[in-house]
Design an enzyme around this catalytic site. Structure first.
Site, short mmCIF file in Angstrom:
data_model
loop_
_atom_site.label_atom_id
_atom_site.label_comp_id
_atom_site.label_asym_id
_atom_site.label_seq_id
_atom_site.Cartn_x
_atom_site.Cartn_y
_atom_site.Cartn_z
N LYS A 1 41.48 81.33 41.13
CA LYS A 1 41.19 80.11 41.61
C LYS A 1 39.92 80.89 42.89
O LYS A 1 39.46 82.04 43.21
CB LYS A 1 41.41 79.44 42.86
N ASP B 1 50.70 73.67 48.13
CA ASP B 1 51.03 73.31 46.95
C ASP B 1 52.42 73.56 46.20
O ASP B 1 53.31 73.29 45.77
CB ASP B 1 50.20 74.14 46.16
N ARG C 1 52.97 72.39 35.90
CA ARG C 1 54.21 72.48 34.53
C ARG C 1 55.00 73.58 34.07
O ARG C 1 56.00 73.09 34.05
CB ARG C 1 53.02 71.79 34.09
N1 BES Z 1 47.64 72.63 42.70
C1 BES Z 1 46.85 72.95 41.40
C2 BES Z 1 46.37 71.50 41.91
C3 BES Z 1 45.31 71.02 42.77
C4 BES Z 1 44.22 71.49 43.28
C5 BES Z 1 46.40 70.54 44.19
C6 BES Z 1 44.07 70.42 44.43
C7 BES Z 1 45.70 70.40 45.51
C8 BES Z 1 44.01 70.75 45.59
C9 BES Z 1 47.43 73.40 40.70
O1 BES Z 1 48.18 74.08 40.49
C10 BES Z 1 45.67 74.11 39.98
O2 BES Z 1 45.35 74.78 39.90
N2 BES Z 1 46.01 72.48 38.32
C11 BES Z 1 44.46 73.10 37.77
C12 BES Z 1 44.78 72.38 35.90
C13 BES Z 1 44.57 73.29 35.45
C14 BES Z 1 43.93 74.61 35.54
C15 BES Z 1 44.88 73.06 33.49
C16 BES Z 1 43.59 72.26 38.41
O3 BES Z 1 43.98 71.22 38.79
O4 BES Z 1 42.80 72.72 38.29
ZN ZN Z 2 49.57 74.22 41.65
MN MN Z 3 47.37 75.73 40.23
#
Ligand code: BES
Ligand code: ZN
Ligand code: MN
Length: 497
Positions: free
Chosen positions: A280, A291, A354
């Site tokens: 990230k 998370d 997931r």
């Molecule tokens: N934990 C994140 C989602 C998240 C984002 C929670 C912002 C709280 C605030 C999750 O694991 C994630 O990174 N999701 C990705 C999925 C994508 C790579 C398909 C996302 O939302 O960008």
């Molecule tokens: Zn996550």
């Molecule tokens: Mn993630």
């Protein structure tokens, strides 16, 4: 924990540090406010007519040492316009009172807001809601990283009396429910607010063991070798590069009959999400300690249920892992086999939620559940869709969805149902496995739910995407304790039916 009881006597005669009274916009008084107005020679109505209290529900006016009143302070809380008064305005008023109580110099208060009729809601609801908000308002995170001198001085009301007219039957039970929900929220908040180097998967396992000891329920913790034997290849792929080993934690609360099928709650427990090799960006990355909020809400809900000794069976299931990059980490393109036998191409290691949930959802089958509800900070796309106001709700069963939506409305911890149509499933196609873990840009929250739906065909299932609701950023950065109110309301309703 705050002490809450019923108040006896007329408000203007009560000896207390702080008396809380409601007033409608444009000076229309509630019954309690009328009594206070009379006792103070009309002083209250003069101030209100002069516009000292803003009209918006939840606005407050704090008055000190008013002649004619026994109470030391009078807090007037706006209920908004009388013709628009609703359960939402009631919650806003109670929440504003809670904030003022938490900051007050006194330790005892009498709250008369519970004596105001709320359209379509019972006295029990008013008492439970007020108790929950007042106790939750007193929540204070005891940050282990702050030295004592730099912490806020201890302040705030500890003893509250709620006034109601008549002799309510189940007032104590309603107050108790409110307090127990606030206690569950406090646990969820504490776990969320703790840093990732403290609250890791092992810390979760210890928390579960302690809860099990305190309330007398069984706790199982699966270690990596156990999970390898079960074939949880998706889950284990996420925690590979962390020095904190993965844990699968199962809490077995048994308040119901031996034959009652349990409700299984599954909480995403990523104790820190760096994104892994699909790293990230750095901005606000600290917030990825939140998370694990799905897991936190499962711990919180189980604590509330156990505190209330609800006559139902609940399994709290928490897959816990840390998503780190490293020499041993999963790569984009890796193919893993889930416990269900379905294979997954990991196109993005940041779509890890997931991957841990799918194996937990398959594992849930062995409990022969009445239904399964998973709770997860799953997608940024859900934050784009719904913001901080509603959690995203998905379900393969309309009745279950309706129950959860109603619990969200009743508690103000709202959810909004999103589609789980087959049309979206094709976005998960992979050239190299049964599915990919990535659905592409459009409808990212929906395709994440569609991914999970491939592992939940054996039972009634709902999924709450709480990425936008579980924590707040900015000055008040911290865990919100959501959706513990929604979940516990759902469980309390199930226990009553
Ligand atoms: N934990 C994140 C989602 C998240 C984002 C929670 C912002 C709280 C605030 C999750 O694991 C994630 O990174 N999701 C990705 C999925 C994508 C790579 C398909 C996302 O939302 O960008
Ligand atoms: Zn996550
Ligand atoms: Mn993630």
């Amino acid at each position: 924990m705050m002490d809450i009881t019923l108040a006896k006597g007329s408000p203007e005669t009560l000896r207390t540090g702080l008396l809380v009274v409601g007033a409608f916009a444009h000076g229309e008084l509630t019954p309690a406010a009328k009594q206070i107005d009379t006792a103070t020679d009309g002083r209250l109505s003069v101030l209100l007519k002069r516009g000292e209290l803003e009209a918006k529900a939840g606005s407050i006016l704090l008055l000190q040492e008013i002649p004619g009143l026994v109470a030391e302070r009078l807090l007037v809380v706006s209920l908004g316009k009388k013709e628009e008064f609703s359960e939402k305005a009631y919650r806003e008023a109670v929440a504003a009172a809670a904030k003022a109580l938490a900051a007050s110099a006194t330790t005892a208060a009498v709250v008369t807001l519970t004596d105001i009729d709320v359209p379509d809601r019972s006295l029990d609801w008013r008492l439970q809601t007020a108790s929950r908000f007042l106790a939750d308002g007193a929540y204070n995170f005891d940050a282990p990283g702050k030295r004592r001198e730099s912490k806020k001085t201890e302040r705030g009301v500890e003893n509250v009396s709620l006034s109601v007219s008549g002799e309510p039957k189940d007032a104590e039970a309603a107050i108790n429910r409110g307090l127990a929900i606030a206690e569950g929220m406090a646990l969820a908040k504490d776990l969320g607010n703790l840093p990732g180097n403290v609250c890791n998967p092992s810390y979760f396992a210890e928390t579960a063991q302690k809860l099990g000891q305190e309330f007398g329920f069984d706790v199982d913790v699966l270690e990596r070798e156990d999970m390898e034997k079960l074939g949880m290849g998706a889950f284990l792929s996420v925690g590979r590069a962390s020095y904190s080993p993965c844990k699968m934690i199962a809490m077995h609360y048994k308040g119901g009959g031996a034959d009652d099928k349990p409700i299984v709650l599954v909480g995403k427990g990523i104790t820190f999400d760096t994104g892994g090799i699909s790293l990230k960006p750095g901005a606000n990355l600290d917030e990825m300690k939140f998370d694990m909020s799905g897991a936190g809400s499962v711990f919180g809900a189980i604590k509330t249920v156990a505190r209330l000794k609800l006559p139902i069976n609940v399994v709290g299931l928490v897959p816990a892992a840390e998503n780190m990059p490293g020499g041993n980490a999963s790569r984009p393109g890796d193919v893993v086999t889930s416990m269900s036998g379905q294979t997954i191409e990991i196109l993005n290691t940041d779509a890890e939620g997931r991957l841990i949930l799918c194996d937990a959802l398959t594992y849930a089958e062995r409990f022969d559940p009445a239904c399964v509800v998973d709770i997860a900070t799953l997608t940024g796309a859900c934050v784009i869709a719904l913001g901080a106001h509603a959690s995203g709700l998905y379900a393969n069963d309309d009745e279950l969805a309706a129950e959860l939506l109603a619990s969200g409305t009743s508690t103000g911890d709202r959810a909004w149902q999103m589609p789980l149509w087959d049309d979206y499933q094709s976005q998960l196609k992979s050239n190299f496995a049964d599915m990919s873990n990535l659905g592409g840009q459009p409808a990212g929250s929906v395709t994440a739910a569609c991914f999970l739906s491939r592992f939940t065909k054996a039972y009634k299932w709902a999924h709450l995407d709480i990425a936008g609701t579980a924590s707040v950023s900015g000055d008040a950065k911290g865990s919100t304790g959501r959706p513990v109110p929604l979940l516990t309301d759902f469980l309390i309703s199930r226990a009553a039916r």
